[in-house]
Design a protein around this motif. Structure first.
Motif, PDB file in Angstrom:
ATOM      1  N   PRO A 104      46.907  85.038  11.455  1.00 30.35           N
ATOM      2  CA  PRO A 104      46.766  83.587  11.649  1.00 30.35           C
ATOM      3  C   PRO A 104      45.516  83.196  12.438  1.00 30.35           C
ATOM      4  CG  PRO A 104      48.698  84.443  12.809  1.00 30.35           C
ATOM      5  CD  PRO A 104      48.103  85.577  12.053  1.00 30.35           C
ATOM      6  N   SER A 105      44.942  84.112  13.203  1.00 28.63           N
ATOM      7  CA  SER A 105      43.729  83.785  13.963  1.00 28.63           C
ATOM      8  C   SER A 105      42.536  83.570  13.034  1.00 28.63           C
ATOM      9  CB  SER A 105      43.414  84.880  14.990  1.00 28.63           C
ATOM     10  OG  SER A 105      43.025  86.078  14.351  1.00 28.63           O
ATOM     11  N   TYR A 106      42.572  84.189  11.856  1.00 25.00           N
ATOM     12  CA  TYR A 106      41.505  84.003  10.864  1.00 25.00           C
ATOM     13  C   TYR A 106      41.438  82.533  10.443  1.00 25.00           C
ATOM     14  CZ  TYR A 106      38.795  84.787   6.573  1.00 25.00           C
ATOM     15  OH  TYR A 106      37.843  84.746   5.578  1.00 25.00           O
ATOM     16  N   ALA A 107      42.578  81.969  10.078  1.00 25.56           N
ATOM     17  CA  ALA A 107      42.622  80.552   9.683  1.00 25.56           C
ATOM     18  C   ALA A 107      42.246  79.656  10.863  1.00 25.56           C
ATOM     19  CB  ALA A 107      44.002  80.189   9.148  1.00 25.56           C
ATOM     20  N   ALA A 108      42.683  80.021  12.061  1.00 23.23           N
ATOM     21  CA  ALA A 108      42.377  79.220  13.254  1.00 23.23           C
ATOM     22  C   ALA A 108      40.873  79.168  13.513  1.00 23.23           C
ATOM     23  CB  ALA A 108      43.110  79.784  14.469  1.00 23.23           C
ATOM     24  N   ALA A 109      40.191  80.291  13.334  1.00 21.51           N
ATOM     25  CA  ALA A 109      38.739  80.330  13.550  1.00 21.51           C
ATOM     26  C   ALA A 109      38.025  79.379  12.591  1.00 21.51           C
ATOM     27  CB  ALA A 109      38.219  81.754  13.384  1.00 21.51           C
ATOM     28  N   TYR A 110      38.486  79.328  11.341  1.00 23.63           N
ATOM     29  CA  TYR A 110      37.847  78.451  10.361  1.00 23.63           C
ATOM     30  C   TYR A 110      38.251  76.990  10.548  1.00 23.63           C
ATOM     31  CZ  TYR A 110      35.525  82.301   8.211  1.00 23.63           C
ATOM     32  OH  TYR A 110      34.675  83.360   8.005  1.00 23.63           O
ATOM     33  N   ARG A 111      39.455  76.734  11.052  1.00 20.36           N
ATOM     34  CA  ARG A 111      39.818  75.348  11.396  1.00 20.36           C
ATOM     35  C   ARG A 111      38.910  74.848  12.512  1.00 20.36           C
ATOM     36  NH1 ARG A 111      45.145  77.408  11.297  1.00 20.36           N
ATOM     37  NH2 ARG A 111      45.288  77.139  13.561  1.00 20.36           N
ATOM     38  N   ASP A 112      38.670  75.687  13.518  1.00 12.97           N
ATOM     39  CA  ASP A 112      37.762  75.309  14.610  1.00 12.97           C
ATOM     40  C   ASP A 112      36.351  75.051  14.085  1.00 12.97           C
ATOM     41  OD1 ASP A 112      39.842  75.571  16.403  1.00 12.97           O
ATOM     42  OD2 ASP A 112      39.100  77.428  17.312  1.00 12.97           O
ATOM     43  N   ALA A 113      35.883  75.925  13.189  1.00 10.78           N
ATOM     44  CA  ALA A 113      34.539  75.763  12.630  1.00 10.78           C
ATOM     45  C   ALA A 113      34.432  74.472  11.812  1.00 10.78           C
ATOM     46  CB  ALA A 113      34.198  76.974  11.759  1.00 10.78           C
ATOM     47  N   PHE A 114      35.470  74.168  11.046  1.00 13.09           N
ATOM     48  CA  PHE A 114      35.521  72.938  10.258  1.00 13.09           C
ATOM     49  C   PHE A 114      35.371  71.722  11.178  1.00 13.09           C
ATOM     50  CE2 PHE A 114      38.600  69.732   8.423  1.00 13.09           C
ATOM     51  CZ  PHE A 114      37.796  69.291   7.393  1.00 13.09           C
ATOM     52  N   CYS A 115      36.162  71.675  12.236  1.00 12.97           N
ATOM     53  CA  CYS A 115      36.102  70.554  13.189  1.00 12.97           C
ATOM     54  C   CYS A 115      34.735  70.481  13.863  1.00 12.97           C
ATOM     55  CB  CYS A 115      37.206  70.686  14.230  1.00 12.97           C
ATOM     56  SG  CYS A 115      38.861  70.488  13.547  1.00 12.97           S
ATOM     57  N   SER A 116      34.175  71.627  14.188  1.00 12.35           N
ATOM     58  CA  SER A 116      32.870  71.671  14.847  1.00 12.35           C
ATOM     59  C   SER A 116      31.755  71.160  13.931  1.00 12.35           C
ATOM     60  CB  SER A 116      32.581  73.109  15.299  1.00 12.35           C
ATOM     61  OG  SER A 116      31.348  73.176  15.964  1.00 12.35           O
ATOM     62  N   LEU A 117      31.821  71.496  12.642  1.00  9.63           N
ATOM     63  CA  LEU A 117      30.801  71.005  11.708  1.00  9.63           C
ATOM     64  C   LEU A 117      30.859  69.488  11.567  1.00  9.63           C
ATOM     65  CD1 LEU A 117      30.952  73.740   8.917  1.00  9.63           C
ATOM     66  CD2 LEU A 117      29.109  73.357  10.576  1.00  9.63           C
ATOM     67  N   ILE A 118      32.052  68.929  11.639  1.00 14.24           N
ATOM     68  CA  ILE A 118      32.185  67.469  11.620  1.00 14.24           C
ATOM     69  C   ILE A 118      31.537  66.895  12.871  1.00 14.24           C
ATOM     70  CG2 ILE A 118      33.806  65.527  11.736  1.00 14.24           C
ATOM     71  CD1 ILE A 118      35.780  67.353  10.123  1.00 14.24           C
ATOM     72  N   GLU A 119      31.872  67.469  14.018  1.00  8.86           N
ATOM     73  CA  GLU A 119      31.332  67.006  15.301  1.00  8.86           C
ATOM     74  C   GLU A 119      29.813  67.112  15.343  1.00  8.86           C
ATOM     75  OE1 GLU A 119      31.243  69.097  19.532  1.00  8.86           O
ATOM     76  OE2 GLU A 119      33.277  68.524  18.946  1.00  8.86           O
ATOM     77  N   LYS A 120      29.253  68.147  14.738  1.00  7.47           N
ATOM     78  CA  LYS A 120      27.804  68.373  14.748  1.00  7.47           C
ATOM     79  C   LYS A 120      27.064  67.548  13.696  1.00  7.47           C
ATOM     80  CE  LYS A 120      28.103  72.990  16.694  1.00  7.47           C
ATOM     81  NZ  LYS A 120      27.974  74.435  16.489  1.00  7.47           N
ATOM     82  N   GLY A 121      27.810  66.821  12.871  1.00 11.67           N
ATOM     83  CA  GLY A 121      27.180  65.955  11.881  1.00 11.67           C
ATOM     84  C   GLY A 121      26.758  66.657  10.602  1.00 11.67           C
ATOM     85  N   LEU A 122      27.250  67.869  10.355  1.00  8.34           N
ATOM     86  CA  LEU A 122      26.902  68.572   9.127  1.00  8.34           C
ATOM     87  C   LEU A 122      27.851  68.237   7.986  1.00  8.34           C
ATOM     88  CD1 LEU A 122      25.410  70.280  11.389  1.00  8.34           C
ATOM     89  CD2 LEU A 122      25.394  72.067   9.679  1.00  8.34           C
ATOM     90  N   LEU A 123      28.987  67.632   8.301  1.00 13.39           N
ATOM     91  CA  LEU A 123      29.942  67.192   7.289  1.00 13.39           C
ATOM     92  C   LEU A 123      30.155  65.693   7.422  1.00 13.39           C
ATOM     93  CD1 LEU A 123      32.724  69.934   7.573  1.00 13.39           C
ATOM     94  CD2 LEU A 123      30.867  69.808   5.895  1.00 13.39           C
ATOM     95  N   GLU A 124      30.375  65.039   6.277  1.00 19.27           N
ATOM     96  CA  GLU A 124      30.695  63.615   6.264  1.00 19.27           C
ATOM     97  C   GLU A 124      31.913  63.396   5.371  1.00 19.27           C
ATOM     98  OE1 GLU A 124      27.034  61.988   4.798  1.00 19.27           O
ATOM     99  OE2 GLU A 124      27.552  62.389   2.707  1.00 19.27           O
ATOM    100  N   PRO A 125      32.694  62.365   5.650  1.00 20.94           N
ATOM    101  CA  PRO A 125      33.897  62.115   4.848  1.00 20.94           C
ATOM    102  C   PRO A 125      33.562  61.857   3.388  1.00 20.94           C
ATOM    103  CG  PRO A 125      33.893  60.755   6.827  1.00 20.94           C
ATOM    104  CD  PRO A 125      32.538  61.390   6.726  1.00 20.94           C
ATOM    105  N   PHE A 126      34.477  62.299   2.522  1.00 22.00           N
ATOM    106  CA  PHE A 126      34.365  62.038   1.097  1.00 22.00           C
ATOM    107  C   PHE A 126      35.712  61.499   0.633  1.00 22.00           C
ATOM    108  CE2 PHE A 126      35.114  63.267  -3.307  1.00 22.00           C
ATOM    109  CZ  PHE A 126      34.009  62.701  -3.916  1.00 22.00           C
ATOM    110  N   GLY A 127      35.736  60.256   0.187  1.00 17.95           N
ATOM    111  CA  GLY A 127      36.988  59.652  -0.271  1.00 17.95           C
ATOM    112  C   GLY A 127      37.935  59.377   0.887  1.00 17.95           C
ATOM    113  N   ASP A 128      39.194  59.146   0.543  1.00 23.25           N
ATOM    114  CA  ASP A 128      40.172  58.777   1.568  1.00 23.25           C
ATOM    115  C   ASP A 128      41.318  59.779   1.674  1.00 23.25           C
ATOM    116  OD1 ASP A 128      41.376  58.251  -0.822  1.00 23.25           O
ATOM    117  OD2 ASP A 128      42.007  56.224  -0.322  1.00 23.25           O
ATOM    118  N   LYS A 129      41.128  60.991   1.164  1.00 24.37           N
ATOM    119  CA  LYS A 129      42.189  62.000   1.166  1.00 24.37           C
ATOM    120  C   LYS A 129      41.942  63.122   2.175  1.00 24.37           C
ATOM    121  CE  LYS A 129      44.311  60.157  -2.370  1.00 24.37           C
ATOM    122  NZ  LYS A 129      45.351  59.228  -2.152  1.00 24.37           N
ATOM    123  N   GLY A 130      40.982  62.939   3.075  1.00 21.07           N
ATOM    124  CA  GLY A 130      40.722  63.961   4.096  1.00 21.07           C
ATOM    125  C   GLY A 130      39.703  65.006   3.689  1.00 21.07           C
ATOM    126  N   ALA A 131      39.027  64.797   2.567  1.00 22.96           N
ATOM    127  CA  ALA A 131      37.994  65.740   2.132  1.00 22.96           C
ATOM    128  C   ALA A 131      36.657  65.374   2.785  1.00 22.96           C
ATOM    129  CB  ALA A 131      37.854  65.725   0.618  1.00 22.96           C
TER     130      ALA A 131
END
Length: 116
Positions: free
Chosen positions: A70-97
């Motif tokens: 489960p730590s594998y998925a946790a590491a990538y969840r953290d990375a996902f959130c961090s990329l949003i915070e760093k401005g490398l990801l932007e929302p797409f649509g209204d379904k959380g993508a």
């Protein structure tokens, strides 16, 4: 596609250039997610939540989940959130993508060019 191997092949100087451009450092998981999204046929990333598996990140066709770790998925969840915070990801649509932002695509392009 073995994204971890690709991250390792990209010269450290290239990642240094990407990080200097961003004015932020990136973890290996963040680098892998940027490469996964940029190279996907469907270049989107989202958080999948199920009772059977818990929460994990899916980028394009790649699922960042290991049933026995489960730590594998946790590491990538953290990375996902961090990329949003760093401005490398932007929302797409209204379904959380999300998708790569201009900054995200610049990082991806620089990394795959392999030129510092």
């Amino acid at each position: 596609m073995d994204l971890e191997a690709i991250v390792a092949v990209v010269a450290p100087k290239v990642w240094e250039t990407v990080e200097r451009h961003l004015k932020r450092s990136l973890s290996n998981e963040e680098k892998i997610l940027v490469l996964a999204i940029g190279s996907a046929r469907q270049p989107y990333i989202w958080l999948v939540k199920t009772l059977a598996t818990g929460a994990y990140v899916q980028a394009g066709e790649t699922k960042f989940f290991e049933a026995d770790d489960p730590s594998y998925a946790a590491a990538y969840r953290d990375a996902f959130c961090s990329l949003i915070e760093k401005g490398l990801l932007e929302p797409f649509g209204d379904k959380g993508a999300y998708q790569l932002s201009k900054k995200g695509y610049e990082a991806y392009s620089k990394a795959v060019s392999r030129e510092p």
